[in-house]
Design an enzyme around this catalytic site. Sequence first.
Site, short mmCIF file in Angstrom:
data_model
loop_
_atom_site.label_atom_id
_atom_site.label_comp_id
_atom_site.label_asym_id
_atom_site.label_seq_id
_atom_site.Cartn_x
_atom_site.Cartn_y
_atom_site.Cartn_z
N GLU A 34 0.86 -1.19 0.00
CA GLU A 34 0.00 0.00 0.00
C GLU A 34 0.90 1.24 0.00
OE1 GLU A 34 -3.21 0.85 -0.35
OE2 GLU A 34 -2.52 2.91 -0.04
N CYS A 42 -12.14 4.33 -0.11
CA CYS A 42 -13.42 4.27 0.61
C CYS A 42 -13.27 4.70 2.06
CB CYS A 42 -13.99 2.86 0.52
SG CYS A 42 -15.42 2.60 1.56
N CYS A 47 -16.24 6.94 0.86
CA CYS A 47 -17.52 6.59 1.51
C CYS A 47 -17.57 6.90 2.99
CB CYS A 47 -17.80 5.10 1.34
SG CYS A 47 -17.17 4.35 -0.15
N LYS A 50 -17.12 10.65 4.02
CA LYS A 50 -18.28 11.33 3.41
C LYS A 50 -19.53 11.11 4.25
CE LYS A 50 -20.91 9.10 1.23
NZ LYS A 50 -20.78 8.62 -0.13
N GLY A 183 -22.63 16.75 -11.59
CA GLY A 183 -23.92 16.39 -10.99
C GLY A 183 -24.01 14.89 -10.77
N TYR A 185 -22.48 11.40 -8.26
CA TYR A 185 -22.51 11.03 -6.85
C TYR A 185 -21.82 12.09 -5.97
CZ TYR A 185 -23.54 6.01 -7.80
OH TYR A 185 -24.09 4.81 -8.15
N GLU A 189 -23.56 14.75 -3.37
CA GLU A 189 -23.37 14.49 -1.94
C GLU A 189 -22.68 15.68 -1.25
OE1 GLU A 189 -23.32 9.62 -1.97
OE2 GLU A 189 -21.41 10.64 -1.92
N ARG A 212 -26.98 11.36 -14.05
CA ARG A 212 -27.19 10.68 -15.33
C ARG A 212 -27.15 9.16 -15.11
NH1 ARG A 212 -26.19 12.65 -20.43
NH2 ARG A 212 -24.71 14.28 -19.83
N GLY A 270 -15.87 12.96 -12.08
CA GLY A 270 -15.54 11.57 -12.35
C GLY A 270 -14.16 11.18 -11.85
N HIS A 443 -46.24 -0.78 10.13
CA HIS A 443 -46.95 0.49 10.25
C HIS A 443 -46.59 1.19 11.56
CE1 HIS A 443 -50.07 3.29 9.19
NE2 HIS A 443 -50.55 3.22 10.43
N GLU A 448 -43.47 0.84 4.20
CA GLU A 448 -44.66 0.02 3.94
C GLU A 448 -45.32 0.37 2.61
OE1 GLU A 448 -48.10 0.53 6.55
OE2 GLU A 448 -47.32 2.47 7.17
P1 NDP Z 1 -19.85 10.55 -11.59
O1 NDP Z 1 -19.47 9.77 -12.79
O2 NDP Z 1 -20.89 10.05 -10.69
O3 NDP Z 1 -20.29 12.01 -12.07
C1 NDP Z 1 -19.42 12.82 -12.81
C2 NDP Z 1 -20.09 14.12 -13.12
O4 NDP Z 1 -19.12 14.96 -13.74
C3 NDP Z 1 -21.25 13.99 -14.08
O5 NDP Z 1 -22.22 14.95 -13.74
C4 NDP Z 1 -20.60 14.33 -15.43
O6 NDP Z 1 -21.49 14.87 -16.34
C5 NDP Z 1 -19.62 15.40 -14.99
N1 NDP Z 1 -18.51 15.60 -15.92
C6 NDP Z 1 -17.65 14.66 -16.39
N2 NDP Z 1 -16.74 15.24 -17.20
C7 NDP Z 1 -17.03 16.55 -17.23
C8 NDP Z 1 -16.46 17.66 -17.90
N3 NDP Z 1 -15.40 17.53 -18.71
N4 NDP Z 1 -17.02 18.87 -17.74
C9 NDP Z 1 -18.11 19.02 -16.93
N5 NDP Z 1 -18.70 18.00 -16.27
C10 NDP Z 1 -18.16 16.79 -16.42
O7 NDP Z 1 -18.47 10.82 -10.84
P2 NDP Z 1 -18.16 11.38 -9.38
O8 NDP Z 1 -16.88 12.12 -9.53
O9 NDP Z 1 -19.32 12.04 -8.78
O10 NDP Z 1 -17.90 10.05 -8.57
C11 NDP Z 1 -16.92 9.12 -9.05
C12 NDP Z 1 -17.36 7.72 -8.80
O11 NDP Z 1 -17.19 7.42 -7.43
C13 NDP Z 1 -18.84 7.45 -9.05
O12 NDP Z 1 -19.10 7.16 -10.40
C14 NDP Z 1 -19.09 6.26 -8.17
O13 NDP Z 1 -18.67 5.13 -8.88
C15 NDP Z 1 -18.17 6.50 -6.99
N6 NDP Z 1 -18.89 7.09 -5.84
C16 NDP Z 1 -19.90 6.40 -5.25
C17 NDP Z 1 -20.58 6.92 -4.19
C18 NDP Z 1 -21.69 6.17 -3.56
O14 NDP Z 1 -21.82 4.98 -3.81
N7 NDP Z 1 -22.56 6.82 -2.78
C19 NDP Z 1 -20.24 8.23 -3.62
C20 NDP Z 1 -19.18 8.89 -4.34
C21 NDP Z 1 -18.54 8.33 -5.39
P3 NDP Z 1 -22.31 13.96 -17.38
O15 NDP Z 1 -23.39 13.31 -16.59
O16 NDP Z 1 -22.79 14.95 -18.37
O17 NDP Z 1 -21.31 12.98 -17.96
#
Ligand code: NDP
Length: 465
Positions: A34, A42, A47, A50, A183, A185, A189, A212, A270, A443, A448
Amino acid sequence: MAYDFDLFVIGAGSGGVRCARIAASHGARVGVAESSHWGGTCVNLGCVPKKLMVQASTYGADVRDSHGFGWDTQPGHHDWVALIAAKDREISRLNGIYVSMLENAGVRLFTGHARLDDAHTLSIGPSTLDPDAAPRRITARRIVIAVGSTPFVPDLPGIEHAITSDQAFHLPRRPERVCIVGGGYIGVEFAGIFAGLGSTVDLVYRPHQPLRGFDADLRAALHEAIDLRGIRQHRGTTPTAIERRADGGFVVTLNHGDPIETDCVFFATGRRPKVAQLGLEEVGVRTVSGGRIVVDRHSQTSVEGIYAIGDVTNRLNLTPVAIAEGHILADHLFADSVREWSFATTPKAVFFSPPASSVGLSEEEAARNGAVDIYLSRFRPMRNTLGGSPQRTVMKLVVDQASQKVVGAHMLGDDAPEIMQGLAIAVTAGLTKQDWDRTIGIHPTSAEEFVTMRTRTRETPHTPA
Ligand code: NDP
């Protein structure tokens, strides 16, 4: 040839730790390296911290709602530094638990950055976790790459001023104004966390609705919930530049609409596989777009004896999925039987307040396979009747018309992830709407409603892709 280890795992995150422990429990000689955090993203930068911060962000609304129940509680001051310190203490306790779990399983631990020299040899050098580590060479019959992912940010003028989730967990103070881009995860959050702790939040995202890929009714409900929390949503929008001002603040220019003035620009756009400096190319491990390691159904890479699990394979990037992949691989390599998981019905949750959670297919996905019956319910949860919040709970069932199997369940509302975990068993088991209907409710609960939705809201025709 005699190897130092039967299995060597690079990366002690959720997937790597599970794989190492299960392999050791099957009698294999296992090592794990590591480079930065025991427990991985996580536990350290994802996670777990967060969820603690989401919890911290809910008390203000609790105080406000308590007035409807006769309390005269007044909101107090939130101490960000105290929260971060308490969170860090808990994370370091968990780090220790991860180390002792591995040691108790008989796994040998190495701190440092591991790099592949060939299909059976690794070099472990210094890393942030152990900058003075003496370089070591290790041989292993099989190697598992479980290094996870790292935040991705797009290239635009001023992007160097932006933080990502990695920094958000350790900000020295809470920014009064935050502009979050993305927009998904993390964007949703953290918008909830900062708004709940008192920041003014702008949330900028490209689609018309957040999240999305989730069910359209859930996305619409979440959009409304974000509005209700006072978060300013800039939909269908992308940032074009970030400029630092003399007073320390920032201006984010958008492709349309007014620029946003803020104290902190947070990109949640992302994550990408963390494959840099692993020696993948030299050894011949095939990667595709964004560095994703290509694997077969047994998680083997293009090189025999080298495997990859978790986010680095970019299959379904969720902690429990990485854990399952690690467990299955260890069973496959060192045991006679392999435990099975249903990845197709992996439940998901987005920890906004209120949270959104889903299992199975969205209406749109299900309609690609055939006509579907939709059951939709919107209601004011009991707490909000006296508490006063206008927030409604939304629940939805997607039923395959021909078989009457419930193929998708979706909810936005308090405790949605806790409820969805139970419903995931019913969806995984392929139970029919009649099975759900003959289940007696508890209830009075919100849950429910999932077993009392009798009247079909609409029918959606078969809509092939
Ligand atoms: P997500 O893939 O969930 O969302 C990425 C967001 O960034 C989307 O709104 C996407 O838009 C936008 N985006 C991507 N590229 C660009 C760009 N060039 N310009 C502007 N907007 C952009 O990624 P996150 O970073 O939120 O999270 C990463 C991953 O971590 C998640 O996919 C998930 O797997 C994991 N995660 C899980 C959680 C949970 O289980 N509760 C909590 C946090 C993370 P568009 O939709 O248009 O592509």
